[in-house]
Design an enzyme around this catalytic site. Structure first.
Site, short mmCIF file in Angstrom:
data_model
loop_
_atom_site.label_atom_id
_atom_site.label_comp_id
_atom_site.label_asym_id
_atom_site.label_seq_id
_atom_site.Cartn_x
_atom_site.Cartn_y
_atom_site.Cartn_z
N GLY A 182 -55.72 -22.02 -38.78
CA GLY A 182 -54.91 -21.12 -39.59
C GLY A 182 -55.70 -20.64 -40.78
N GLU A 208 -51.84 -14.79 -45.07
CA GLU A 208 -53.06 -14.09 -45.54
C GLU A 208 -53.93 -15.05 -46.35
OE1 GLU A 208 -53.45 -11.05 -44.28
OE2 GLU A 208 -51.38 -11.04 -43.55
#
Ligand SMILES: Cc1cc2nc3c(=O)[nH]c(=O)nc-3n(C[C@H](O)[C@H](O)[C@H](O)COP(=O)(O)OP(=O)(O)OC[C@H]3O[C@@H](n4cnc5c(N)ncnc54)[C@H](O)[C@@H]3O)c2cc1C
Length: 387
Positions: free
Chosen positions: A138, A369
């Protein structure tokens, strides 16, 4: 140095403000009610149709899309003001096209992909998703393991992606996959255009997140794509993906300015009206400090956001500044919302007010993000070296 927005960019910001005021804010009570009932954060097709029509009439579609696709080709600097205005409401509406994938497509498409994907997307006719994250990768996307293997005139994709936004609605998804394991992020990760309904692309799970948001887990099992679905150069997918992430991060900073401005306005409206122990909340030093600190941080954040956009528009490498504002903006908005919720007492804890939805939205932003800690690490590394 000029701190004034140009007349054109100010006019666009004012138009966006008017659109938010007249079209999006009136939908908030219905949006809040649905989310409070556990149905999620969404607009119905009957709500979307007239606001799509109005935003198109106002010329708010394709703001940063190329002129040849009917867009206005506005620079990042102009988009800061527009996104700040959109940040002031919890009504979930995106002015088409969503900028980050637009920027990635602009940097990568060939003429055929331009006609098939970029142009309809820029005109707001299609929805796209991007699949980078995986169960084991991730914050560190370079650790992804989804593989794309070339077999004759096809690419065959296998792997699993998770936390993917808009997956159910997306007409196409940009899927990131490893094409050269040894090279990794330095020449071994490529991007692919995968159409909705492609055999081998399965939405495995819809995952409920905070604030009525949903993401999706996606399985790629022998997903065969014609060689023409490779987006950009083989092995060089990481740089355009980073460009996309920078666009979203600046957009998020601008949203956070709008969110903070609204929370601050709500505090400033309410504090003079509420009397406790014989004095107005606005007379209490604590509340005054909350208001003053929020205003100072908002001023700093706005300048930082415009500075990052200004650098992007001039082709400079904005990565350090973008990481700084991703951290600064999300923490500023989170802290201001917490103070505003505290100032409203029990009212601030209700699902009748937008504050909790705004707070949940910002909470998500501290993860997607790139988590806050990773951005602090990026900034520190640029100062301290890799040590
Ligand atoms: C609402 C939402 C929407 C999303 N949409 C998408 C999407 O559309 N497409 C997509 O591909 N992904 C999407 N994501 C995934 C998102 O990009 C990842 O969740 C994010 O990058 C973090 O990865 P992770 O969840 O695996 O956390 P991990 O990588 O497991 O990190 C967990 C925590 O560890 C800490 N940490 C990690 N690395 C460091 C470090 N170097 N230094 C210090 N601390 C560290 C941080 O506190 C971090 O929060 C979405 C996520 C959310 C929440």
């Amino acid at each position: 140095m000029d701190f004034e927005l140009s007349e054109e960019h100010r006019a666009i910001k004012e138009l966006a403000a008017k659109f938010v005021q007249e079209r999006l804010l009136p939908l908030e009570p219905a949006v809040l009610e649905r989310e409070a009932a556990g149905k999620g954060l969404f607009l119905t097709p009957e709500e979307i149709a007239p606001i799509d029509q109005r935003s198109r009439e106002l010329g708010l579609w394709g703001l940063d899309a190329p002129e040849e696709t009917g867009g206005m080709d506005l620079p990042a600097e102009a988009m800061v003001g527009v996104n700040e205005e959109l940040g002031k409401t919890v009504t979930p509406y995106v002015l088409p096209p969503d900028s980050p994938n637009l920027r990635m497509l602009l940097a990568t498409v060939n003429p055929q992909q331009r006609a098939k994907y970029l142009e309809p997307y820029a005109r707001g006719e299609t929805v796209s998703a991007i699949a980078i994250s995986e169960p084991g990768a991730g914050a560190d996307p370079a650790a992804m393991t989804t593989r794309a293997v070339r077999q004759g005139n096809e690419w065959v994709l296998n792997g699993r992606k998770i936390w993917i936004s808009r997956m159910e609605r997306a007409d196409f998804t940009i899927v990131m996959a490893v094409t050269d394991k040894a090279a990794g992020a330095r020449g071994g990760i490529s991007a692919f255009l995968v159409d909705k309904g492609t055999p081998g692309l399965e939405v495995a799970r819809r995952i409920p997140m905070l604030g009525g948001h949903f993401t999706y887990e996606v399985v790629l099992e022998d997903c065969r794509l014609p060689a023409t679905q490779l987006l950009g150069t083989e092995g060089r997918g990481f740089a355009p993906m980073q460009l996309r992430l920078s666009t979203r991060r600046v957009q998020m900073a601008a949203w956070c300015c709008g969110i903070t401005q609204r929370a601050l306005n709500m505090m400033c409206d309410y504090a003079p009206k509420r009397v406790t122990f014989g004095a107005r909340l606005s007379e209490r030093q604590t509340i005054q400090n909350w208001v003053a600190d929020a205003a100072a941080r908002l001023h700093a954040c706005r300048l930082m956001t415009y500075d990052a956009a200004w650098k992007i528009d001039r082709g400079r490498d904005p990565r350090t500044e973008v990481s700084m504002i991703k951290v600064f903006a999300t923490e500023m908005a989170w802290d201001t919302l917490d103070k505003a919720m505290q100032a409203f007492g029990a009212m601030g804890m209700t699902k009748e007010m937008p504050l909790q939805l705004m707070a949940n939205r910002v909470r998500l932003m501290r993860i997607y993000e790139g988590p806050t800690e990773v951005h602090r690490w990026v900034v520190a590394r640029s100062l301290l070296g890799r040590g």
